[in-house]
Design a protein around this motif. Structure first.
Motif, short mmCIF file in Angstrom:
data_model
loop_
_atom_site.label_atom_id
_atom_site.label_comp_id
_atom_site.label_asym_id
_atom_site.label_seq_id
_atom_site.Cartn_x
_atom_site.Cartn_y
_atom_site.Cartn_z
N GLU A 20 0.86 -1.19 0.00
CA GLU A 20 0.00 0.00 0.00
C GLU A 20 0.89 1.24 0.00
O GLU A 20 1.91 1.28 0.71
CB GLU A 20 -0.85 0.04 1.28
N ASP A 63 2.57 -6.06 2.91
CA ASP A 63 2.88 -5.15 4.01
C ASP A 63 3.09 -5.86 5.35
O ASP A 63 3.16 -5.20 6.39
CB ASP A 63 1.77 -4.10 4.15
N GLU A 68 3.54 -3.73 13.35
CA GLU A 68 2.98 -2.82 14.36
C GLU A 68 1.49 -2.56 14.14
O GLU A 68 0.73 -2.37 15.10
CB GLU A 68 3.72 -1.49 14.31
N ARG A 133 -6.93 5.30 8.06
CA ARG A 133 -6.83 3.89 8.49
C ARG A 133 -7.60 3.60 9.78
O ARG A 133 -7.94 2.45 10.07
CB ARG A 133 -5.36 3.51 8.69
N ALA A 244 8.34 1.86 1.25
CA ALA A 244 7.01 1.25 1.40
C ALA A 244 6.19 2.03 2.42
O ALA A 244 5.16 1.56 2.90
CB ALA A 244 7.15 -0.21 1.82
N CYS A 250 7.13 0.72 12.91
CA CYS A 250 6.21 -0.18 12.20
C CYS A 250 6.65 -1.63 12.19
O CYS A 250 5.83 -2.52 12.02
CB CYS A 250 6.08 0.23 10.74
C1 CIR Z 1 0.82 0.71 4.51
O1 CIR Z 1 0.51 1.65 3.79
O2 CIR Z 1 0.00 0.14 5.22
C2 CIR Z 1 2.24 0.23 4.48
N1 CIR Z 1 2.78 0.34 3.17
C3 CIR Z 1 3.08 1.00 5.45
C4 CIR Z 1 2.65 0.83 6.88
C5 CIR Z 1 3.54 1.52 7.83
N2 CIR Z 1 3.15 1.24 9.16
C6 CIR Z 1 3.24 2.08 10.17
O3 CIR Z 1 3.59 3.23 9.97
N3 CIR Z 1 2.87 1.66 11.35
#
Ligand code: CIR
Length: 263
Positions: A20, A63, A68, A133, A244, A250
């Motif tokens: 994502e 992902d 996290e 989210r 990413a 994370c």
């Molecule tokens: C996303 O968009 O869900 C992943 N590409 C990145 C998530 C990063 N997570 C976070 O900051 N806790």
């Protein structure tokens, strides 16, 4: 020797290039390099007092390394999230299996959505970002689950970035590191706020492991602001993971070891 913390991590998926992305343009990701950086991160967690446990890999979930987002764990309870991105909902099962037996488990359920990246715990205060989210139903469910354990949940508006913890994290129990363009630092009072360097908007994400700090080496200007204030930072190269839209918090779920059985 028993370590004070357990850190759960998850392998970099071979499909990571299909992750994502919300605020970043797609930049080719070198999975082999991401794996090397991730292994360096895990090694540092070990040095900082964690026993690192890898959750079973999920190669088809791009992902999954950003573990996290799948769980919020405090000393009393583990809350399995319902991630805001539908593509990420398959990540929670493996994490739930890994946490079972360590904490009593609870779950965020439909219509709630909640990403762990939106949850910042500082002492008994739990700040939760209201983002693309994490919705109000998810925040209300988290509040209902944590309030019986003495935590106060505060909803925080976030703009311009993916998660609350892209905009603010804690340096210690009295201080946050914040990008004031993305979140109002006054909401965290009486905690003091240190602003990131204006040329490093992504620099507000620092991972606390007990009283030690793990930080990405990509932010030298903010690092020197912090070092001038006496903070000592343990650095990792997380540049490939950053493509990413992931940062250092994370890539782990960290919990204090607790003795005794859970119900
Ligand atoms: C996303 O968009 O869900 C992943 N590409 C990145 C998530 C990063 N997570 C976070 O900051 N806790």
């Amino acid at each position: 020797m028993t370590t004070p913390f357990l850190a759960f991590t998850r392998d970099v998926a071979p499909s990571m290039a299909d992750c994502e992305l919300t605020h970043l343009d797609r930049d080719p990701i070198d999975v082999a390099t991401a794996r090397i950086q991730h292994a360096g991160y895990e090694r540092l967690l070990g040095v900082l007092g964690c026993e690192v446990r890898r959750v079973a890999a999920a190669p088809a979930l791009p992902d999954a390394v950003f573990i996290e987002d799948t769980a919020v764990v405090v000393d009393e309870i583990a809350v399995i999230t319902r991630p805001g991105a539908a593509s990420r909902r398959g990540e929670t099962g493996g994490v739930e299996a890994a946490l079972a037996g360590l904490r009593p488990l609870a779950r965020i359920v439909e219509p709630g959505t909640l990403d762990g990246g939106d949850v910042l715990v500082v002492g008994r205060r739990v700040f939760v970002g209201r983002t693309a989210r994490t919705n109000d139903a998810g925040i209300a469910q988290l509040q209902a689950l944590l309030a019986p354990h003495g935590y106060g949940v505060v909803a925080v508006d976030v703009t311009g970035c993916l998660h609350l913890k892209s905009a603010v994290t804690a340096l210690d129990d009295a201080t946050v590191l914040v990008n004031p363009a993305w979140v109002d630092a006054a909401l965290f009072a009486p905690l003091a706020a240190v602003d990131v360097h204006p040329e490093e908007p992504m620099a507000a994400n620092v991972l606390r492991v007990g009283d030690q700090l793990l930080y990405a080496e990509a932010y030298p200007r903010t690092r020197s602001l912090l070092e001038d204030r006496g903070y000592r930072l343990h650095l990792v190269d997380a540049s490939e993971l950053a493509k990413a839209e992931g940062a250092v918090t994370c890539c782990s779920v960290i919990l204090r070891r607790s003795d005794g059985p859970v119900r």
